[in-house]
Design an enzyme around this catalytic site. Structure first.
Site, PDB file in Angstrom:
ATOM      1  N   SER A 181     -96.668  24.833 -41.490  1.00 18.03           N
ATOM      2  CA  SER A 181     -96.736  25.421 -40.154  1.00 18.03           C
ATOM      3  C   SER A 181     -96.156  24.527 -39.065  1.00 18.03           C
ATOM      4  O   SER A 181     -95.707  25.031 -38.041  1.00 18.03           O
ATOM      5  CB  SER A 181     -98.179  25.792 -39.813  1.00 18.03           C
ATOM      6  OG  SER A 181     -99.047  24.711 -40.019  1.00 18.03           O
ATOM      7  N   HIS A 209     -97.227  31.951 -42.470  1.00 18.24           N
ATOM      8  CA  HIS A 209     -95.936  32.034 -41.770  1.00 18.24           C
ATOM      9  C   HIS A 209     -94.865  32.709 -42.622  1.00 18.24           C
ATOM     10  O   HIS A 209     -93.703  32.742 -42.234  1.00 18.24           O
ATOM     11  CB  HIS A 209     -95.466  30.635 -41.363  1.00 18.24           C
ATOM     12  CG  HIS A 209     -96.414  29.981 -40.423  1.00 18.24           C
ATOM     13  ND1 HIS A 209     -96.423  30.242 -39.076  1.00 18.24           N
ATOM     14  CD2 HIS A 209     -97.422  29.109 -40.648  1.00 18.24           C
ATOM     15  CE1 HIS A 209     -97.384  29.541 -38.507  1.00 18.24           C
ATOM     16  NE2 HIS A 209     -98.015  28.855 -39.437  1.00 18.24           N
ATOM     17  N   LYS A 240    -100.049  36.706 -37.148  1.00 13.86           N
ATOM     18  CA  LYS A 240     -98.736  36.141 -36.802  1.00 13.86           C
ATOM     19  C   LYS A 240     -97.688  37.264 -36.811  1.00 13.86           C
ATOM     20  O   LYS A 240     -97.708  38.084 -35.916  1.00 13.86           O
ATOM     21  CB  LYS A 240     -98.443  34.955 -37.700  1.00 13.86           C
ATOM     22  CG  LYS A 240     -99.371  33.816 -37.253  1.00 13.86           C
ATOM     23  CD  LYS A 240     -99.403  32.593 -38.076  1.00 13.86           C
ATOM     24  CE  LYS A 240    -100.351  31.600 -37.405  1.00 13.86           C
ATOM     25  NZ  LYS A 240    -100.999  30.691 -38.325  1.00 13.86           N
TER      26      LYS A 240
HETATM   27  C1  LIG Z   1    -102.337  30.082 -38.297  1.00 11.70           C
HETATM   28  C2  LIG Z   1    -102.580  29.611 -39.676  1.00 11.70           C
HETATM   29  C3  LIG Z   1    -103.771  29.935 -40.346  1.00 11.70           C
HETATM   30  C4  LIG Z   1    -104.928  30.598 -39.657  1.00 11.70           C
HETATM   31  O1  LIG Z   1    -104.722  31.943 -39.434  1.00 11.70           O
HETATM   32  P1  LIG Z   1    -105.525  32.646 -38.246  1.00 11.70           P
HETATM   33  O2  LIG Z   1    -105.462  34.080 -38.590  1.00 11.70           O
HETATM   34  O3  LIG Z   1    -104.821  32.283 -36.995  1.00 11.70           O
HETATM   35  O4  LIG Z   1    -106.931  32.109 -38.291  1.00 11.70           O
HETATM   36  C5  LIG Z   1    -103.891  29.569 -41.665  1.00 11.70           C
HETATM   37  N1  LIG Z   1    -102.914  28.891 -42.292  1.00 11.70           N
HETATM   38  C6  LIG Z   1    -101.767  28.545 -41.672  1.00 11.70           C
HETATM   39  C7  LIG Z   1    -100.716  27.823 -42.441  1.00 11.70           C
HETATM   40  C8  LIG Z   1    -101.574  28.888 -40.345  1.00 11.70           C
HETATM   41  O5  LIG Z   1    -100.471  28.510 -39.716  1.00 11.70           O
END
Ligand SMILES: *Cc1c(COP(=O)(O)O)cnc(C)c1O
Length: 392
Positions: A181, A209, A240
């Site tokens: 990320s 992602h 996302k």
């Molecule tokens: C954003 C993210 C999460 C968490 O997801 P949310 O739905 O925002 O809680 C988990 N793993 C990675 C790699 C992320 O970037």
């Protein structure tokens, strides 16, 4: 009299001095990737809304229809009475989308990672986890009580050595981000799936992602790399590219049944709000039916990446997709660069330790189809000026 919380005041002051104190902003999105922050109108390159779906009229309408249908909240944990028809439909749709037996919803992606890992393994087991994994994966590993082997970033040989040593453990679980990320590179999933097979391990991939962005149908990095393994457990987020909120896990039916019995972040937390489920359902249809979105996004990413690299900016060369890190190193310099960008109308995240390792503070650019070509070009030009400027 001294405040009973004086300890925290001192700690916060120390963070401030190290350039590590965080600030929060209140953001009002105004469309096309723009938003109003602290009275200033800026173009937002910090969000993870890769396909621009978070403000899409079709998702808004789906959410409104669900509110008219059942209201705003799920009212209880899914195990008690908080699982509506919307939840059931979304779980079936996610399983179909990811070509898995079954899926399970969680309140967030964070909760999905923590709850799933802690339900899968315990102190009889060994976890192999990449050093740059997301905090939610790390927290899940810690909570599980399993023995953790932290692997140098994407080092397949170290995975192999540690799996070999863990032969006597009851279970072995490999845990990795699909796309990292804060770095934007992709995990060596083909090799990890082979190792999982050879050493009788499970492979958990966090597609936070990847979903919607990679693979012809948008199923993520596993689709991109053609990884199909019966040992695969995939975690995703609806927050996302999908533009809604919530987390999910897909995998074999027995695993999903175990998780809805045992994953505590799902059992003891209220179900997702139905309008969020409805918006996610609509987004998955759009993602699956419109591969052109991914082609446009890919072109945009290639264009920006090559402009930044040609200008000599420190963009690691193993990155791909919409996350582009520009590694500056010093946290204060990074914050100053982000501040200058902000004053020029661009919101770009400054990422500092402990989110990334020491001396690797960076600007993290997040590209999205929400923006116009002109906005992306203007951002790229300004970014090059700011990072190359001698005051940096
Ligand atoms: C954003 C993210 C999460 C968490 O997801 P949310 O739905 O925002 O809680 C988990 N793993 C990675 C790699 C992320 O970037």
């Amino acid at each position: 009299m001294d405040s009973p919380f004086r300890w925290f005041e001192d700690r916060l002051r120390q963070l401030e001095e190290e350039g590590l104190r965080r600030s929060r902003r209140t953001v009002s999105p105004t469309g096309h990737g723009w938003c109003r922050i602290d009275g200033r109108h800026v173009c937002d390159f910090a969000s993870n809304d890769y396909l621009g779906l978070a403000g899409d009229p079709r998702l808004r309408k789906a959410a409104r229809d669900a509110i008219d249908d059942v209201g705003t909240g799920a009212r209880a944990s899914p195990l008690v009475c908080g699982r509506t028809d919307w939840h059931e439909r979304l779980e079936r749709r996610l399983a179909q989308f990811e070509e898995a037996d079954a899926a399970l919803l969680f309140p967030t992606g964070y909760a999905a990672n923590v709850g799933t890992i802690a339900a899968l393994v315990d102190d009889n087991d060994v976890i192999l986890t990449d050093r740059l994994n997301h905090a939610s994966l790390i927290d899940g590993c810690r909570l599980s009580g399993a023995r953790m082997r932290v692997i140098r970033h994407a080092d397949v040989r170290q995975y192999q050595r540690e799996l070999d040593k863990a032969a006597g453990a009851r279970h072995r679980l490999i845990v990795t981000d699909g796309v990292f990320s804060m770095d934007g590179d992709v995990a060596p999933l083909t090799q990890l799936a082979e190792l999982a097979e050879r050493f009788d391990a499970w492979l958990l991939v966090d597609e936070a992602h990847g979903t919607g962005v990679f693979g012809h149908h948008g199923r993520g990095v596993c689709e991109l790399l053609g990884v199909h393994s019966p040992r695969l457990i995939r975690v995703g987020t609806l927050s996302k590219a999908i533009g809604a909120q919530g987390g999910f896990v897909t995998g074999p039916q027995s695993l999903i049944d175990w998780l809805w019995n045992r994953a505590r972040t799902q059992v003891f937390s209220t179900g997702l709000a139905p309008p969020v489920c409805a918006a996610a359902l609509r987004a998955i249809d759009i993602i699956e039916q419109t591969p052109e979105l991914r082609i446009r996004l890919r072109h945009r990413c290639e264009h920006v990446r090559s402009r930044l690299t040609d200008a000599g900016l420190p963009v690691p060369d193993n990155t791909t997709g919409p996350i582009i890190p520009i590694v500056i190193g010093d946290p204060q310099h990074t914050v100053r660069a982000a501040q200058t960008l902000f004053e020029n109308g661009f919101f770009v995240a400054a990422i500092r330790p402990p989110t990334v390792p020491r001396n690797t503070a960076r600007l993290r650019l997040s590209l999205s189809l929400a923006h116009s070509d002109d906005d992306v070009d203007a951002l790229t030009t300004t970014l090059i000026d700011v990072v190359r400027s001698p005051s940096q």
